[in-house]
Design an enzyme around this catalytic site. Structure first.
Site, mmCIF file in Angstrom:
data_model
loop_
_atom_site.group_PDB
_atom_site.id
_atom_site.type_symbol
_atom_site.label_atom_id
_atom_site.label_comp_id
_atom_site.label_asym_id
_atom_site.label_seq_id
_atom_site.Cartn_x
_atom_site.Cartn_y
_atom_site.Cartn_z
ATOM 1 N N ASN A 226 -98.874 15.136 86.071
ATOM 2 C CA ASN A 226 -99.609 16.280 86.604
ATOM 3 C C ASN A 226 -100.442 16.844 85.457
ATOM 4 O OD1 ASN A 226 -100.485 18.689 87.647
ATOM 5 N ND2 ASN A 226 -98.441 19.651 87.741
ATOM 6 N N GLY B 244 -93.073 23.407 80.877
ATOM 7 C CA GLY B 244 -93.921 23.709 79.720
ATOM 8 C C GLY B 244 -93.231 24.517 78.635
ATOM 9 N N LYS C 23 -102.648 19.083 85.502
ATOM 10 C CA LYS C 23 -102.964 20.516 85.643
ATOM 11 C C LYS C 23 -104.454 20.763 85.350
ATOM 12 C CE LYS C 23 -98.169 21.478 84.682
ATOM 13 N NZ LYS C 23 -97.148 22.391 84.190
ATOM 14 N N GLU D 296 -88.382 21.175 90.156
ATOM 15 C CA GLU D 296 -88.884 21.646 88.871
ATOM 16 C C GLU D 296 -88.399 23.069 88.622
ATOM 17 O OE1 GLU D 296 -92.687 19.304 87.737
ATOM 18 O OE2 GLU D 296 -93.281 20.989 88.982
ATOM 19 N N SER E 226 -90.574 19.742 81.255
ATOM 20 C CA SER E 226 -90.388 19.279 79.884
ATOM 21 C C SER E 226 -89.767 17.885 79.780
ATOM 22 C CB SER E 226 -89.585 20.304 79.080
ATOM 23 O OG SER E 226 -90.274 21.550 79.039
ATOM 24 N N GLY F 221 -95.853 17.062 83.096
ATOM 25 C CA GLY F 221 -97.054 17.785 82.725
ATOM 26 C C GLY F 221 -97.511 17.379 81.328
ATOM 27 N N HIS G 83 -96.612 23.452 93.902
ATOM 28 C CA HIS G 83 -96.185 23.540 92.503
ATOM 29 C C HIS G 83 -95.876 24.999 92.161
ATOM 30 C CE1 HIS G 83 -96.337 23.488 88.142
ATOM 31 N NE2 HIS G 83 -96.053 22.210 88.231
ATOM 32 N N GLU H 117 -96.589 26.806 89.748
ATOM 33 C CA GLU H 117 -97.729 27.580 89.243
ATOM 34 C C GLU H 117 -98.598 28.080 90.396
ATOM 35 O OE1 GLU H 117 -99.026 24.600 86.485
ATOM 36 O OE2 GLU H 117 -97.251 24.998 85.272
HETATM 37 P P1 PGA Z 1 -94.183 20.000 81.867
HETATM 38 O O1 PGA Z 1 -94.749 20.301 83.353
HETATM 39 O O2 PGA Z 1 -93.789 18.528 81.865
HETATM 40 O O3 PGA Z 1 -95.334 20.288 80.946
HETATM 41 O O4 PGA Z 1 -93.016 20.870 81.671
HETATM 42 C C1 PGA Z 1 -94.152 19.752 84.484
HETATM 43 C C2 PGA Z 1 -94.866 20.204 85.733
HETATM 44 O O5 PGA Z 1 -95.200 21.384 85.839
HETATM 45 O O6 PGA Z 1 -95.113 19.398 86.662
#
Ligand code: PGA
Length: 253
Positions: free
Chosen positions: A12, A176, A14, A170, A216, A237, A98, A100
């Protein structure tokens, strides 16, 4: 991992990568994963880079995902993107709900569900994201939140469509932040989701459902996560933004 379910590793990206950068990243990734079989490899660039990535991965074992879609077919929805537009650019998957989007753009279980239904109606494969915040986990609401998001996101989805859906668990506190859920913590929630699906549908549907972990994930921790019985893939991500690290993830042992 369960040999009955095909692992799915998705990046992803983003709000990162111009079209030129995306082309470069995908172009470097393709040869690094071309020998991989028995795993689904998915890239989720931003809308503006979908066409460039589609061109770069054409005829390879890598497929394309969008990061969102709108639930209507077309019309007066300024700034939105339809399923048909995504299909036209070669998308096979679409990430929906997601955290976010839920957190910053007001998405609810209801809008998430409308998007899942629209994706299925149009022939896109939804990656439905669910996950609790730290405050929710600490308040002992983990089960309640996950059950609500799963039930709400899948409302009115018939059994016949369930094998097209991937769920991504998630935990918001792990996205992140460098704080991965432990493999045991993640597996516990994956098992909870599978039990919920069994109750809503059937044991067969639950057994066949692929559930990705996200938050992460790195080349260093992917193998221990994938070793867990209910973890069938990763939604990645940060570590998907470099060809070497995403390739290492895809090639987990
Ligand atoms: P991250 O994001 O691997 O940077 O933690 C994962 C995601 O939001 O899909």
């Amino acid at each position: 991992m369960n040999p009955k379910r095909r692992p799915i590793l998705a990046g992803n990206w983003k709000m990162n990568m111009t079209a030129a950068q995306a082309r470069d990243l995908a172009g470097k990734l393709v040869p690094l994963v071309s020998g991989v079989t028995g795993r689904d490899i998915v890239l989720g660039p931003p809308f503006t880079a979908l066409a460039a990535v589609a061109e770069t991965i054409k005829g390879t074992n890598v497929s394309l995902s969008a990061q969102d879609l709108h639930w209507e077919d077309k019309g007066a929805f300024t700034g939105e993107i339809s399923a048909e537009m995504l299909l036209d650019l070669g998308c096979r998957y679409v990430i929906i709900g997601h955290s976010e989007r839920r957190q910053y753009f007001g998405e609810t279980d209801e809008t998430v569900n409308k998007k899942v239904r629209q994706a299925l109606k149009k022939g896109l494969l939804p990656i439905l994201c669910v996950g609790e915040t730290l405050a929710e986990r600490e308040a002992g609401k983990l089960n309640e939140i996950i059950s609500r998001q799963v039930t709400g996101g899948l409302k009115d989805i018939p059994t016949s469509d369930m094998q097209k859906i991937v769920i991504a668990y998630e935990p918001v506190w792990a996205i992140g932040t460098g704080k991965t859920a432990t493999p045991e913590q993640a597996n516990e929630v994956h098992a909870l989701i599978r039990r919920k699906i069994k109750a809503l549908y059937s044991a067969d549907i639950a057994e066949g459902l692929r559930i990705q972990y996200g938050g992460s994930v790195t080349p260093e921790n992917v193998s221990t996560l994938m070793a867990m019985p209910d973890i069938d893939g990763a939604l990645v991500g940060g570590a998907s933004l470099k060809p070497e690290s995403f390739a290492a993830l895809v090639n987990f042992k």
